[in-house]
Scaffold this active site. Sequence first.
Site, short mmCIF file in Angstrom:
data_model
loop_
_atom_site.label_atom_id
_atom_site.label_comp_id
_atom_site.label_asym_id
_atom_site.label_seq_id
_atom_site.Cartn_x
_atom_site.Cartn_y
_atom_site.Cartn_z
N LYS A 119 -7.45 8.51 -1.13
CA LYS A 119 -6.99 9.14 -2.38
C LYS A 119 -7.93 8.85 -3.54
O LYS A 119 -8.35 9.75 -4.25
CB LYS A 119 -5.58 8.63 -2.75
N ASN A 142 -2.52 6.71 -9.83
CA ASN A 142 -2.47 5.43 -9.13
C ASN A 142 -3.83 4.75 -9.08
O ASN A 142 -3.96 3.67 -8.52
CB ASN A 142 -1.95 5.67 -7.70
N HIS A 189 3.36 1.24 4.42
CA HIS A 189 4.49 0.93 3.53
C HIS A 189 5.83 1.04 4.25
O HIS A 189 6.84 1.42 3.64
CB HIS A 189 4.48 1.85 2.30
#
Length: 441
Positions: A119, A142, A189
């Site tokens: 990302k 982020n 996650h």
Amino acid sequence: MKPRPPLPAGPYLILGLARSGVAAAAALAAGGARVVGVDAGAPRQAAELDQSPVEYHLENDGLDLLEGIRTVVKSPGVPQDAPVLGAARARGLRILGELELAWRILPNEFIAVTATNGKTTTVELIGQIHRDAGLPVAVAGNVGTALSTLVGEIDPEVTVVCEASSFQLEDTLAFAPEAAVLLNIQPDHLDRHGTFEDYRRAKLRIFDFQDSDDLAVLPSNDALGEIGGDGRRVLFGDLPEALLCERDGALWWRAEHLLEVNEIRLPGAHNLQNAMAAAAVCLDRGVPAQAVRSALRSFPGVAHRLEEIARPGGVIYVNDSKATNIASTLVALRSFPDAQVHLILGGQGKGQDFTELREPLAEYCRAVYLIGEDAPAIAAALQGTAAQIHSCEALEKAVHEAHSQAQTGEIVLLSPACASFDQFTDFQARGERFKALVLAL
């Protein structure tokens, strides 16, 4: 820019007062709203609110602050099962995340990028393509700059390129960027989302609210039927239906030659995918092809992602602190197929199955140096692998152990496959500490 839904009514309670929460509180207060902030801990960023009209409370669960609140703004680090969120839902309060809050306020077109890995590199590359084209752009999300900090700071014609994590996307109610990009999805996650399907579902929310005027960019090998929304699909990859494809050692856009793959400065097969995604979203939005070529030829990558630090004694030290999951560490190992690797691994494992690393470690690594909270569990999962396993606990010991073992031409690679919060404030702090240790050798 298409019209945004209005903000839910205040007063507002901001949950979490690290980077995102502080930015959200400041943006709302600047607009004249009544804002209360709360954090279960005592993050240092909260002090930035001292000169603002925001009332804030630290080391507080927030349950006693809901009276009179109409909307809760949730920072991405706050888990969904936090008691204050349950109480807010029971009261019928609106709950949204900082990503969507900023998107609703900012009068700008958005390009949003999500993935398990890549990302940050892709967001920064898209930003570089815009700069090479002379187009106004702001990179946030982020990657380090909270989106809300852009409120009142950028002109409406600036394109906002933002990294969107699963934690941010699961809090969206209507988020519909003008362009949404998916790079890849692998398990990550799971300690937060519970299952891979729930994690995947959070990622795919980036497409859910798009309409037919929006753009959905994704790999050609992804199952198209599984994404929602009405965004126009643009595929990248090596399948025939991809508008941006790799063929015969070159990239092609709509059957026209773009550039040779070996002209791309970013190394590795994973970065080829990132480059293809960035090129596809920019070209389809009308950015000139020459600017795309220029950026792909010059963009060096980002800090803490396969970042070479130094070569003391002919040993190559590489900082890949941003590798916080197994899939990312596998990408790093495969980037050095012809070298023996000394891998520094460990931290908070996030419920991952580290047995997946057994065969790759045997193939690529001469030794592994374990650090952090989950080092014992990782050691048990790796027991019997051909690589030597050293339990080091701290990064300092791992670097010095690796330094004593590594020989000329070999690689010492920090690619932890774990979160950093057991020993560091974030992956950047872990990477900076690694760099300092290496440069002191």
